[in-house]
Enzyme design. Structure first.
Site, PDB file in Angstrom:
ATOM      1  N   HIS A   1      18.749  -1.919  33.460  1.00  0.00           N
ATOM      2  CA  HIS A   1      20.009  -2.628  33.199  1.00  0.00           C
ATOM      3  C   HIS A   1      21.222  -1.715  33.322  1.00  0.00           C
ATOM      4  O   HIS A   1      22.361  -2.204  33.366  1.00  0.00           O
ATOM      5  CB  HIS A   1      20.004  -3.240  31.794  1.00  0.00           C
ATOM      6  CG  HIS A   1      19.272  -4.540  31.694  1.00  0.00           C
ATOM      7  ND1 HIS A   1      17.900  -4.633  31.777  1.00  0.00           N
ATOM      8  CD2 HIS A   1      19.726  -5.811  31.493  1.00  0.00           C
ATOM      9  CE1 HIS A   1      17.540  -5.906  31.625  1.00  0.00           C
ATOM     10  NE2 HIS A   1      18.620  -6.638  31.459  1.00  0.00           N
TER      11      HIS A   1
ATOM     12  N   LEU B   1       0.835  -1.203   0.000  1.00  0.00           N
ATOM     13  CA  LEU B   1       0.000   0.000   0.000  1.00  0.00           C
ATOM     14  C   LEU B   1       0.872   1.257   0.000  1.00  0.00           C
ATOM     15  O   LEU B   1       0.673   2.164  -0.798  1.00  0.00           O
ATOM     16  CB  LEU B   1      -0.928   0.000   1.224  1.00  0.00           C
ATOM     17  CG  LEU B   1      -1.847   1.223   1.393  1.00  0.00           C
ATOM     18  CD1 LEU B   1      -2.877   1.291   0.266  1.00  0.00           C
ATOM     19  CD2 LEU B   1      -2.558   1.177   2.749  1.00  0.00           C
TER      20      LEU B   1
ATOM     21  N   GLU C   1       1.841   0.299  10.017  1.00  0.00           N
ATOM     22  CA  GLU C   1       0.395   0.040   9.917  1.00  0.00           C
ATOM     23  C   GLU C   1      -0.433   1.137  10.580  1.00  0.00           C
ATOM     24  O   GLU C   1      -1.442   0.884  11.234  1.00  0.00           O
ATOM     25  CB  GLU C   1       0.061  -1.341  10.485  1.00  0.00           C
ATOM     26  CG  GLU C   1       0.704  -2.451   9.654  1.00  0.00           C
ATOM     27  CD  GLU C   1       0.150  -3.819   9.919  1.00  0.00           C
ATOM     28  OE1 GLU C   1      -1.058  -3.934  10.211  1.00  0.00           O
ATOM     29  OE2 GLU C   1       0.918  -4.782   9.812  1.00  0.00           O
TER      30      GLU C   1
END
Length: 387
Positions: free
Chosen positions: A346, A133, A371
């Site tokens: 972390h 698309l 999308e």
């Protein structure tokens, strides 16, 4: 999660859902986990892995069994995408794009002959599917596309290009939306199926991406590409309308992908926080860290509920546009926030490739863009609530 009716909520996974989730988890641990870093660094698209996924039923999750699929609904589909994405989101993205875009478009709008021709090969993983698309100058503004399809006797002649297409090089078949009327006319676009090897149909540039590097993203190029009218999906002029309906399901896919990323990053951060000792105790015992984990866990829970609400509506054949947009918007933003906090927990190690959160951090951002961007989701939601 099973939702039996709007008044009877059951948050337990069904036996089928548990089986599907366990199968996807085992598949990801056995065939994906050992190669995650290798594929990411080399930007390798493991096409053979997707063909193997077809043998496990993961490439035709929503396809009826009589067409070679698994015959499941959206709750099971979410489980597959989520479990794979907890290990490698780029593989989750490829499985999602194949299922919800290419395969689902043909399944939803193809005639019986078209479904019999293409769906079994896609559902078995024998063929990998692409869906076109987006173009270089038309991302959110899909109605302004330049790729054209001109009728010439019993054939159509396609000219133009699509970009940011998942499986743009490797895919054996692509569903392509082309302009058959005026620019900007929602009834001026038509969907076609184009097979690899068709004269005039080639692939172009492969994108070198920040994240999702093991999922192939490339151009589709059409130069006087002739296809028979039998390759047209639905009526002339219905392509854009079809695409919007396909994207309703596609947004559930990206929401599930986002959920998998968020859970993967959260679980890695939780484990690390309980093992990393500073000032004589695990860092999870410090309020600054425990509150981060509490926020992450709560947002994931809320995203999961939204995603499965959209799945329930989709399975029931009820309007899902608003809820799929909500699920996609919220889950994608949550996965970015959770991945960010996972890196923070972390510390310096989160910035290295020795720990998985660095990759989740890079992969997450695509979910707020692909999308339909977060901003487009807000437009969709606003349009629906203001009707």
């Amino acid at each position: 999660m099973m939702v039996d009716s709007e008044t009877d909520l059951n948050f337990e996974y069904s036996e089928t859902q548990r089986h599907v989730a366990d199968s996807a988890r085992d598949f990801a641990q056995q065939f994906i986990q050992p190669h995650v870093r290798e594929w990411d660094e080399a930007q390798t698209f493991p096409a053979d892995l997707l063909r193997k996924a077809g043998k496990y039923g993961f490439m035709g999750v929503l396809v009826p069994t009589e067409l070679g699929g698994s015959g499941f609904g959206y709750h099971e589909y979410i489980s597959v995408i989520e479990e794979i994405s907890k290990v490698d989101p780029s593989i989750g993205l490829s499985v999602a794009a194949h299922n919800s875009l290419c395969t689902n478009h043909i399944l939803a709008f193809g005639d019986e002959a078209q479904k019999a021709r293409w769906i079994p090969k896609l559902a078995h993983g024998e063929w990998i599917g692409a869906w076109g698309l987006t173009e270089h100058n038309t991302g959110s503004d899909a109605g302004g596309m330049s790729t054209t399809a001109r009728k010439d006797g019993a054939q159509w002649v396609l000219n133009g290009a699509k970009n940011f297409i998942t499986h743009g090089i490797t895919g054996e078949v692509a569903v392509v939306i082309a302009r058959t009327g005026e620019k900007g006319d929602s009834r001026g676009m038509t969907a076609f199926v184009v097979e690899k090897g068709t004269p005039g149909f080639t692939s172009g540039k492969k994108e070198d991406k920040l994240g999702m590097r093991a999922s192939e993203t490339a151009e589709l190029i059409f130069h006087d590409c002739r296809i028979p009218d039998a390759n047209r999906l639905g009526s002339v002029g219905d392509g854009f309308i079809q695409s919007m309906k396909v994207l309703d399901g596609g947004r559930i896919s990206i929401a599930a992908l986002s959920l998998g990323i968020a859970k993967g990053a959260y679980e890695a951060a939780l484990k690390y926080s309980q093992e990393r000792v500073q000032f004589g105790k695990p860092i999870s015992q410090f309020q600054a860290i425990s509150f981060k984990l509490a926020d992450m866990a709560t947002e994931i829970e809320a995203a999961e509920l939204l995603v499965h609400k959209a799945a329930f509506l989709k399975n029931a054949g009820k309007p899902v546009t608003q809820h799929s947009a909500m699920a996609k918007m919220y889950a994608s933003e949550v996965c970015v926030r959770v991945a960010n906090e996972a890196v923070q927990i972390h510390g310096g190690y989160g910035y290295t490739k020795d720990f998985p959160v660095e990759k989740f951090y890079r992969d997450a951002k695509l979910c707020t863009i692909g999308e339909g961007t977060t901003e487009i989701q807000k437009l969709v939601i606003a349009k629906n609530i203001l009707k």
